[in-house]
Design an enzyme around this catalytic site. Structure first.
Site, mmCIF file in Angstrom:
data_model
loop_
_atom_site.group_PDB
_atom_site.id
_atom_site.type_symbol
_atom_site.label_atom_id
_atom_site.label_comp_id
_atom_site.label_asym_id
_atom_site.label_seq_id
_atom_site.Cartn_x
_atom_site.Cartn_y
_atom_site.Cartn_z
ATOM 1 N NE ARG A 37 -3.368 2.489 2.521
ATOM 2 C CZ ARG A 37 -3.317 3.432 3.476
ATOM 3 N NH1 ARG A 37 -2.395 3.285 4.593
ATOM 4 N NH2 ARG A 37 -3.623 4.530 3.552
ATOM 5 C CG HIS B 188 -0.854 9.272 3.252
ATOM 6 N ND1 HIS B 188 -1.293 7.855 3.550
ATOM 7 C CD2 HIS B 188 -0.200 9.697 4.334
ATOM 8 C CE1 HIS B 188 -0.798 7.637 4.670
ATOM 9 N NE2 HIS B 188 -0.257 8.735 5.316
ATOM 10 C CD GLU C 30 -4.328 7.930 9.369
ATOM 11 O OE1 GLU C 30 -3.768 9.089 9.997
ATOM 12 O OE2 GLU C 30 -4.046 6.888 9.932
ATOM 13 C CG ASN D 126 -5.239 3.692 8.766
ATOM 14 O OD1 ASN D 126 -5.396 2.676 7.765
ATOM 15 N ND2 ASN D 126 -4.790 4.629 7.923
ATOM 16 C CE1 TYR E 172 0.084 3.222 13.293
ATOM 17 C CE2 TYR E 172 -1.857 3.986 12.562
ATOM 18 C CZ TYR E 172 -0.743 3.870 12.353
ATOM 19 O OH TYR E 172 -0.012 3.599 11.138
ATOM 20 C CD GLU F 220 -1.440 4.281 7.985
ATOM 21 O OE1 GLU F 220 -1.256 4.756 9.088
ATOM 22 O OE2 GLU F 220 -1.599 4.825 6.912
HETATM 23 O O1 IFM Z 1 2.957 7.870 9.898
HETATM 24 C C1 IFM Z 1 1.432 7.940 9.731
HETATM 25 C C2 IFM Z 1 0.546 7.687 8.453
HETATM 26 O O2 IFM Z 1 1.234 8.432 7.585
HETATM 27 C C3 IFM Z 1 -0.506 7.970 8.773
HETATM 28 N N1 IFM Z 1 -1.115 7.010 9.874
HETATM 29 C C4 IFM Z 1 -0.465 7.135 11.064
HETATM 30 C C5 IFM Z 1 1.027 6.935 10.948
HETATM 31 C C6 IFM Z 1 1.880 7.034 12.243
HETATM 32 O O3 IFM Z 1 1.709 8.063 12.819
#
Ligand code: IFM
Length: 438
Positions: free
Chosen positions: A78, A122, A167, A293, A295, A347
């Site tokens: 990706r 992005h 995002e 995504n 985290y 992600e």
């Molecule tokens: O590096 C970033 C990415 O560009 C977008 N999502 C989160 C990642 C980590 O912060």
């Protein structure tokens, strides 16, 4: 535990990057400047005062990088296209030399049987469009649709998926809400209006790409989290509900339900976005996939000072709480609220203060992080969530936006002085994990 047994045979394993974070060559072969080139020049904007002019020099080293991707044994890669590389001003003439780079990259991926998953946007808006008002200008949504159609026309049959945005929450809230990201605006009202224009641009681009007969699956990538109240107090619960409405539902409801969530709209009050007749019709249309995504979770405390997140499994180098179970909870919650298309985890990964030790990079913490999140993903899939793939962020250490090069997310270490790439232990673990997949 042999986790791989639980993943379907056709599950997609991948790694992810984005253009500005790795390509470098920020003015090569006719490329125009982006808002991140401009932002990096603002004093104090980037913690280590760096920029993206060289980054991982992927523009020149893409063949070596594709060989590394192939060596990992992943199915898919990706990446994003730098809009100003293929259309220097974001409007008007196309730059053939820019398109030629992505053709070469696709050739290399195809030669290695690696599926290409493209993100159109992005975060690196052509500066020429920023000069016309950027995402505050509704016309930018139309320029984005023109760009999307051109890319789909040229590459639609060579790409597995095309995501419109990565995002958009970040584009709106960090770019226009608190000035942490380009273009560096701090104005809540603008952030909300920008989020509407981003959603509109997504919808217009979907229509434009379908009109050119793109064979690629089309969708969007959202950063998402659960919002957990710090205590059982009514105030913490209310805060968590509002946080979820303003972040996750704010982007999901227009796409899947054709409206903004009432709770968030009420909270925005006079800052609510201007919506034209027909906007929701454009935004709310079927998507072929949803990129998620994940985290961390959002920890909601109304106390002063706020109660800190417990971090039972620790925190990453970004200070983000490690909370794998939030991924299971998020996916189940989304399944309960929306009629979901296939999901890709587009992600997931962590920043770690990795260092070369001889010729190795020990990063046991990252291995534990990925293993725990894959376990959490399985738990959601076991309960009926249709997840089709997982992309580890990131292939390489790279430019981590306003943190510069200080934060390392890669499973491959980059020595920025020499551009030497070295597999971290996590890359070897991920390679072996994928190889053990039946
Ligand atoms: O590096 C970033 C990415 O560009 C977008 N999502 C989160 C990642 C980590 O912060």
């Amino acid at each position: 535990m042999n986790q791989s047994k639980h993943f379907p045979a056709d599950f997609t394993w991948g790694v992810a990057t984005s253009a500005f974070q790795i390509e470098g060559a920020s003015a090569a072969d006719g490329k125009g400047p982006s808002i991140w080139d401009t932002f990096c020049r603002q004093p104090g904007a980037i913690k280590d005062h760096s920029d993206g002019s060289i980054a991982c020099d992927h523009y020149h080293r893409y063949q070596e990088d594709v060989a590394l991707i192939a060596a990992l044994g992943v199915d898919a890669y990706r990446f994003s296209m730098a809009w100003s590389r293929v259309q220097p001003d974001g409007k008007g003439a196309w730059n053939e030399a820019g398109f030629a780079f992505y053709e070469r990259l696709l050739d290399a991926l195809e030669a290695n049987h690696i599926k290409a998953h493209l993100t159109l946007y992005h975060w690196d808006l052509p500066q020429g469009l920023q000069d016309d008002g950027g995402w505050m200008n509704r016309a930018t949504a139309h320029r984005f649709a023109d760009y999307a159609a051109e890319v789909a026309r040229r590459f639609g049959d060579r790409l597995a998926t095309i995501a419109t945005h990565n995002e958009p929450w970040c584009t709106a809230n960090l770019g226009y809400g608190n000035a942490q990201f380009a273009p560096g605006v701090a104005d809540a009202r603008q952030a909300i209006q920008v989020s509407h224009h981003l959603l509109l641009s997504h919808g217009l681009a979907m229509t434009a790409m379908r009109a050119v007969g793109s064979k690629a699956k089309l969708g969007i990538v959202l950063n998402q989290w659960t919002a957990d109240p710090a205590t059982d107090s009514a105030a913490d619960h209310a805060m968590a509900e509002l946080e979820y409405a303003r972040s996750v539902q704010w982007f999901m409801d227009p796409i899947f339900k054709g409206r903004y969530p009432e709770l968030a709209l009420r909270a925005h009050g006079a800052d609510a976005p201007q919506v034209h007749d027909g906007d929701f019709g454009a935004i709310c249309q079927p998507i072929d996939f949803l990129g998620c995504n994940y985290y961390f979770r959002s920890w909601c405390s109304a106390a002063t000072p706020p109660l800190p997140a417990p971090g039972k499994e620790g925190f990453t180098d970004m200070g983000w709480e490690i909370h794998p179970q939030g991924l299971t909870e998020l996916l189940l919650k989304l399944k309960g609220e929306y009629d979901l298309p296939p999901i890709y985890i587009t992600e997931n990964g962590m920043a770690n203060p990795d260092q070369l030790v001889g010729s190795e990079v020990p990063d046991a913490g990252r291995i534990a992080f990925v293993r725990a999140h894959l376990h959490a993903l399985q738990a959601a899939m076991d309960q009926g969530v249709a997840v089709h793939g997982y992309f580890l962020w990131s292939l390489l250490d790279n430019f981590e936006w306003n943190s510069g090069y200080e934060k390392r997310f890669g499973i491959i270490h980059v020595d920025y002085a020499t551009q030497q790439r070295t597999f971290k232990d996590s890359a070897i673990w991920y390679r072996d994990f994928i190889a053990s997949h039946p």
